[in-house]
Design a protein around this motif. Structure first.
Motif, short mmCIF file in Angstrom:
data_model
loop_
_atom_site.label_atom_id
_atom_site.label_comp_id
_atom_site.label_asym_id
_atom_site.label_seq_id
_atom_site.Cartn_x
_atom_site.Cartn_y
_atom_site.Cartn_z
N ARG A 147 0.62 -1.19 0.18
CA ARG A 147 -0.05 0.04 0.02
C ARG A 147 0.88 1.28 0.12
O ARG A 147 0.35 2.25 -0.45
N SER A 148 2.12 0.97 0.50
CA SER A 148 3.04 2.27 0.61
C SER A 148 3.35 2.88 -0.98
O SER A 148 4.13 4.11 -0.94
N ILE A 149 2.94 2.18 -2.17
CA ILE A 149 3.50 2.58 -3.32
C ILE A 149 2.10 2.80 -4.24
O ILE A 149 1.31 1.82 -4.43
N GLN A 150 1.79 3.92 -4.72
CA GLN A 150 0.62 4.02 -5.46
C GLN A 150 1.13 4.86 -6.79
O GLN A 150 1.07 5.92 -6.88
N LEU A 151 1.22 3.97 -7.93
CA LEU A 151 1.66 4.39 -9.04
C LEU A 151 0.48 5.24 -9.60
O LEU A 151 -0.31 5.04 -9.60
N ILE A 152 0.94 6.29 -10.40
CA ILE A 152 -0.16 7.15 -11.10
C ILE A 152 0.16 7.01 -12.61
O ILE A 152 1.18 6.71 -13.26
N SER A 153 -0.95 7.44 -13.33
CA SER A 153 -1.03 7.60 -14.86
C SER A 153 -0.51 8.94 -15.49
O SER A 153 -0.44 9.94 -14.72
N LYS A 154 -0.52 8.90 -16.47
CA LYS A 154 -0.20 10.21 -17.36
C LYS A 154 -1.32 11.24 -17.08
O LYS A 154 -0.97 12.42 -16.79
N LYS A 155 -2.54 10.86 -17.26
CA LYS A 155 -3.59 11.64 -16.77
C LYS A 155 -3.66 12.30 -15.46
O LYS A 155 -3.89 13.49 -15.10
N ASP A 156 -3.29 11.50 -14.47
CA ASP A 156 -2.97 11.80 -12.92
C ASP A 156 -1.92 12.88 -12.92
O ASP A 156 -2.08 13.97 -12.27
N VAL A 157 -0.86 12.65 -13.47
CA VAL A 157 0.39 13.70 -13.69
C VAL A 157 -0.22 14.92 -14.21
O VAL A 157 0.15 16.10 -13.63
N GLN A 158 -0.70 15.28 -15.25
CA GLN A 158 -1.34 16.04 -15.64
C GLN A 158 -2.33 16.70 -14.82
O GLN A 158 -2.30 18.12 -14.73
N MET A 159 -3.04 16.26 -14.18
CA MET A 159 -4.21 16.69 -13.07
C MET A 159 -3.30 17.36 -11.99
O MET A 159 -3.55 18.33 -11.60
#
Length: 181
Positions: free
Chosen positions: A145-157
């Protein structure tokens, strides 16, 4: 030049020959202190989500490499992103791409898409990537749970004012970049 490295170590600055450069001051901010013998690198303990100890635009550059995925949920990431944008005149962020087929911490194909119970089982029974075998179920789940990868859409937001880039491996986007110039 003043640099705040959120979640960093002296190693990157040694590699690019910024260590011991008198005209560059680097502050490493982490949840635990790093020992450094470099004259221009200071290590401080802090929280990337709350940089109240720093003034607006205090640093020429805020740099963060593979840290945002460790700060918590998307609200925690928003706080980190907002703080990076507040205290830096410019910033550079790199984070692993959630949609890359190999999870970079566990170095296991599609690990990030497996059900939590399967991820925990794997961590309990095997050493995976940077993560050692963790037989205790609660500790294994905490690690997962300590790692939550994010997507391109998340980075842009998270970084709406940024320019964006991608690091590729074998034609696939391995990491995502957000930066200002």
């Amino acid at each position: 030049m003043t640099i705040l490295d959120v979640g960093g170590t002296p190693a990157v600055w040694e590699i690019i020959n910024f260590a011991d450069q008198p005209d560059i001051q680097i502050t490493l901010l982490n949840i635990s202190e790093f020992k450094t013998s470099h004259t221009n690198i200071t290590s401080v303990i802090g929280d990337a989500r709350d940089l109240h100890q720093y003034a607006d635009k205090q640093f020429d550059v805020v740099y963060s490499n593979s840290c945002i995925e460790h700060v918590g949920n998307i609200e925690d990431m928003k706080r980190m992103a907002n703080e990076m944008r507040r205290v830096g005149k410019r910033y550079f962020l790199q984070t692993p791409n959630r949609n890359f087929p190999v999870e970079p911490h566990f170095v296991f194909p599609m690990f990030q898409f497996l059900p939590l119970a399967v991820q925990v089982f794997l961590v309990q029974h095997f050493s995976l990537g940077w993560i050692g075998k963790t037989p205790d179920r609660e500790k294994a789940e905490k690690e997962v749970r300590s790692i939550q990868l994010i997507s391109k859409k998340d980075v842009q937001m998270l970084f709406p004012d940024a320019k964006f880039g991608e690091e590729k491996f074998a034609g696939l986007t391995k990491s995502l970049l957000a930066y200002t110039v």
